[in-house]
Structures are given as C-alpha cells and as structure tokens.
Design a protein around this motif. Structure first.
Motif, mmCIF file in Angstrom:
data_model
loop_
_atom_site.group_PDB
_atom_site.id
_atom_site.type_symbol
_atom_site.label_atom_id
_atom_site.label_comp_id
_atom_site.label_asym_id
_atom_site.label_seq_id
_atom_site.Cartn_x
_atom_site.Cartn_y
_atom_site.Cartn_z
ATOM 1 N N LYS A 98 0.825 -1.212 -0.044
ATOM 2 C CA LYS A 98 -0.156 0.032 -0.002
ATOM 3 C C LYS A 98 0.922 1.278 0.019
ATOM 4 O O LYS A 98 1.588 1.414 0.832
ATOM 5 C CB LYS A 98 -1.010 -0.061 1.185
ATOM 6 N N LYS A 99 0.363 2.326 -0.772
ATOM 7 C CA LYS A 99 1.269 3.716 -0.853
ATOM 8 C C LYS A 99 0.082 4.704 -1.144
ATOM 9 O O LYS A 99 -0.825 4.444 -1.995
ATOM 10 C CB LYS A 99 2.143 3.596 -1.737
ATOM 11 N N ASP A 100 -0.106 5.398 -0.226
ATOM 12 C CA ASP A 100 -1.437 6.430 -0.151
ATOM 13 C C ASP A 100 -2.591 5.696 -0.420
ATOM 14 O O ASP A 100 -2.767 4.714 0.569
ATOM 15 C CB ASP A 100 -1.095 7.292 -1.337
ATOM 16 N N ALA A 101 -3.279 5.873 -1.261
ATOM 17 C CA ALA A 101 -4.791 5.168 -1.380
ATOM 18 C C ALA A 101 -4.446 3.917 -2.252
ATOM 19 O O ALA A 101 -5.404 3.220 -2.617
ATOM 20 C CB ALA A 101 -5.683 5.860 -1.950
ATOM 21 N N LYS A 102 -3.253 3.575 -2.915
ATOM 22 C CA LYS A 102 -3.133 2.738 -3.685
ATOM 23 C C LYS A 102 -2.952 1.239 -3.041
ATOM 24 O O LYS A 102 -1.955 1.192 -2.485
ATOM 25 C CB LYS A 102 -2.210 2.846 -4.726
ATOM 26 N N VAL A 103 -3.535 0.281 -3.236
ATOM 27 C CA VAL A 103 -3.379 -0.992 -2.649
ATOM 28 C C VAL A 103 -3.268 -2.338 -3.724
ATOM 29 O O VAL A 103 -4.138 -2.109 -4.548
ATOM 30 C CB VAL A 103 -4.871 -1.400 -1.559
ATOM 31 N N LEU A 104 -1.973 -2.709 -3.658
ATOM 32 C CA LEU A 104 -1.916 -3.801 -4.781
ATOM 33 C C LEU A 104 -1.596 -5.049 -4.109
ATOM 34 O O LEU A 104 -0.845 -5.411 -3.048
ATOM 35 C CB LEU A 104 -0.636 -3.605 -5.815
ATOM 36 N N PHE A 159 6.086 1.678 -1.316
ATOM 37 C CA PHE A 159 4.965 0.910 -1.001
ATOM 38 C C PHE A 159 5.149 0.308 0.483
ATOM 39 O O PHE A 159 6.430 -0.269 0.786
ATOM 40 C CB PHE A 159 4.795 -0.069 -1.754
#
Length: 113
Positions: free
Chosen positions: A7-13, A28
């Motif tokens: 996760k980085k900021d609002a991005k989840v992978l 991340f």
C-alpha cells in the motif's frame, strides 16, 4: 508463490512475493488487513522514496523533546519518591518495634501480677 499486499497512499496492490523488494524501494509498505477487514496494518515499512511533511516532522521533533523533558522530570520525581519510601519504611519499622516492645511490656506486667 505467495501473494503480498502493498500500500502507498490510497493505492493497494496484491503482488507476488518476489516483487516485494521492488515495491518497497518504490515507497510501498507491506500491509495486511486486520481482523475486522476494514483497516490495513503495516507489517513492513518502506524507507525509500517516502515524502514526509515538514510540519509533521517538526511536530514529531517537538514531541520528542517534550517527552525527553517529561522523562527527566519523572526520573527526578521517582528518585525523590524512592527516598521518601525509604524514610517511611524506616519510620514504619521503628513504630512496629516500639509497638512490639510496648506489647511485651504489657504482657510482662500481666504475668508479674
């Protein structure tokens, strides 16, 4: 291979475990969902390519200094309380000895009669 969530900021992978180092280098964090399934808990923080808000950094530094000062004050208070505790312990022991001596005297007086 195992799947890892980053996760980085609002991005989840969800990525392959072999890609973890690459994403850590990109800023991340490795995360996992908590038991409620609503919040991510960081299990491994990325240290590279992270931006820090200067105001938050200054706030954190101020808090660190405040905590250091509080720690010194608490250590001094703890030392003083330790001295008071020793003095009160001595007074208690003396009072107990005096009470025991008085009780022994009364017991001797009753047996003498």
């Amino acid at each position: 291979m195992a799947v890892v969530t980053v996760k980085k900021d609002a991005k989840v992978l969800n990525i392959d475990e072999s890609e973890q180092d690459f994403f850590l280098a990109k800023g991340f964090d490795v995360v996992e969902l908590d038991k409620s399934g609503k919040k991510y808990n960081v299990t491994q923080r990325a240290t590279e390519n992270k931006q820090v808000d200067v105001s938050k950094l200054l706030e954190a530094e101020g808090k660190v200094e405040q905590l250091k000062t509080e720690k010194k004050e608490l250590q001094a208070a703890n030392k003083e309380l330790g001295k008071q505790n020793e003095e009160l312990t001595k007074q208690l022991e003396e009072a107990q000895k005096a009470l025991e001596a008085k009780a022994d005297d009364k017991a001797e007086d009753k047996t003498a009669k």
